[in-house]
Motif scaffolding. Structure first.
Motif: not given
Length: 498
Positions: A55-65
């Motif tokens: 969907i064109g977003f950059t995902y920033q993991s809260k687990v693997f930071k």
């Protein structure tokens, strides 16, 4: 339940760890669940990353930071990316063993580190990594990597299966409710976003997970709001158990479903230690069916409803005490509760009818809990309503979508969709006859039958008249058969004598 390929792979992992030198079945089981948790954490993050890209977003993991995972007291500093399953599984077995033992396992114990008092942090604090060698870990990781895991209660399924391999499992009573039965019960009571939900015999959190998934599905947009997300992640879900292993798995399962800080406690629900009363709007549970407790340990207000040491009766009294006014409950009970003749059985049924609103009794076939138990059970659905019961809806479930033998193979016959549909359209059930699969029974009739809630007490059976030939014809047919047999025996004897 698990079948086929997954069962074979879990057997392989179990045998590998056992052969590697771990002789305690519970320890083997815990090590398997830790490894599954490591894989599920990464699998879920991979799916979230893929969805974000789509969907064109950059995902920033809260687990693997970004950056390094640091534990100063253990002299650990390593990039989070090195802690992911899809990364360390490709290392040499020696390097992978050192990475998992030295870094990944301490990491998973602190996944919910922002909340030091969380259930996850509390029950993972004493977890120990005991995989003995690099070779054993390599086989386990390779085998688990072949399993496609979705974000469902797969760890609970594996836990249930492994308990079935242990001789002590029947005594421990750690038999999980099949997921399709949990889903049926959840769809009957329809959890709301403002519910406060309890399972006082939570096990691996199956019912809490079922409610969490229902909320996620039906309140997706509302969960975007900060206050709703915070309530969902902390206050909404509550569970008790006395088994530390189950609490660990339950906490891991809830975290995997974005419930970061549920109220999960090690507590004897029936004792005076449990003071939660009149505070839950929804209870779903499958309490222990067998066993008894010391009467002096049981909370006095529970005994006031039910003078007994039988846990199946005491838990039903606990549900009533724990519900807030207007609160709903769907629970599984053994059939004996429905028709038992002791004073305790009668008193708890009377309490359900007179001081609560019993809405449904769903009789389930005895094979639902096979291969672990063959007891006949029922689902009770009721509301804490002092105005009492009016009419009670009964349903005779004959099929749950699986064979009722030990194999429990999937079949097409399944009453569960019909049960859910009819329960939510009870006005259309008013004219159903007692000869049909579901029908109503009035409160007055139930009271006149000593508060008996067994469906067989009220169900009418239609016997079809069968016409048999006259006795003379049957006798003549027998004589004719005997003559034919005698003739063929003589023919056979003559053939052998040639």
């Amino acid at each position: 339940m698990i079948t086929g390929e997954l069962k074979t792979k879990i057997d392989k992992i179990w045998d590998t760890i056992w052969t590697g030198g771990i002789s305690s079945p519970i320890t083997v089981l815990e090590q398997i669940t830790y490894l599954m948790f490591m894989k599920l954490l990464d699998d879920i993050e991979i799916r979230k990353e893929a969805n974000a890209v789509a969907i064109g977003f950059t995902y920033q993991s809260k687990v693997f930071k970004k950056g390094n995972f640091v534990l100063e007291q253990e002299n650990i500093s390593i990039p989070y990316s090195e802690l992911r399953w899809n990364v360390f599984k490709n290392k040499s077995t020696t390097e992978m063993f050192e990475t998992v033992r030295r870094y990944v396992f301490p990491f998973i114990k602190t996944v919910n580190g922002d909340s030091k008092e969380s259930a996850f942090s509390k029950y993972m604090s004493d977890a120990v990594f005991l995989i003995p060698t690099a070779k054993v870990l390599g086989v386990c990781v390779d085998t688990l990597s072949e399993i496609e895991m979705t974000d469902k209660d797969i760890m609970g399924d594996v836990y249930e299966y492994c308990l079935g391999k242990m001789s002590s499992s029947g005594e421990l009573g750690q038999f999980r409710t099949p997921r399709h039965i949990i889903n049926m019960m959840v769809n009957l009571v329809e959890p709301k976003l403002n519910d406060k939900i309890l399972d006082p015999a939570m096990g691996s959190s199956g019912f809490l997970l079922g409610c969490a998934q229902y909320i996620q599905q039906h309140y997706k947009n509302e969960l975007i709001k900060k206050e709703n997300r915070e309530y969902y992640s902390s206050t909404m879900f509550n569970g008790y158990d006395t088994d530390p292993s189950m609490l660990r798995i339950g906490a891991m399962n809830m975290l995997l479903h974005d419930v970061d800080n549920p109220n999960i406690q090690r507590k004897d629900s029936l004792s005076d230690d449990n003071t939660d009363r009149n505070m839950y709007s929804l209870i779903l549970a499958n309490p222990p069916f067998t066993g008894s407790v010391f009467k002096e340990d049981i909370s006095k207000d529970i005994l006031a409803l039910c003078q007994t040491k039988k846990t199946e009766l005491l838990f039903l009294a606990l549900f009533i005490r724990s519900l807030s006014l207007g609160g709903r409950c769907a629970c599984i009970v053994p059939d004996g509760i429905l028709f038992g003749s002791s004073n305790a059985h009668k008193s708890i049924r009377k309490e359900l009818i007179e001081n609560n609103r019993l809405q449904a009794v769903i009789s389930m076939p005895s094979g639902v809990f096979k291969p672990y138990a063959g007891v006949s059970t029922a689902v009770l659905v009721f509301t804490k309503d002092p105005s009492g019961t009016k009419d009670v809806w009964f349903y005779d479930m004959k099929a749950d979508g699986y064979t009722l033998d030990d194999k429990r193979q999937e079949i097409t016959d399944n009453d569960i969709p019909d049960i859910i549909n009819r329960y939510h359209n009870l006005e259309q059930e008013k004219d159903r006859k007692r000869t049909e699969q579901s029908f109503f029974v009035t409160k007055e009739e139930i009271v006149s039958n000593g508060y008996d809630l067994s469906i067989n007490k009220y169900k009418e059976v239609v016997y079809e008249k069968v016409e048999y030939p006259p006795t003379e014809e049957i006798l003549q047919e027998i004589f004719n058969l005997q003559e034919q047999i005698s003739k063929e025996l003589i023919d056979l004897k003559n053939l052998l004598n040639k």
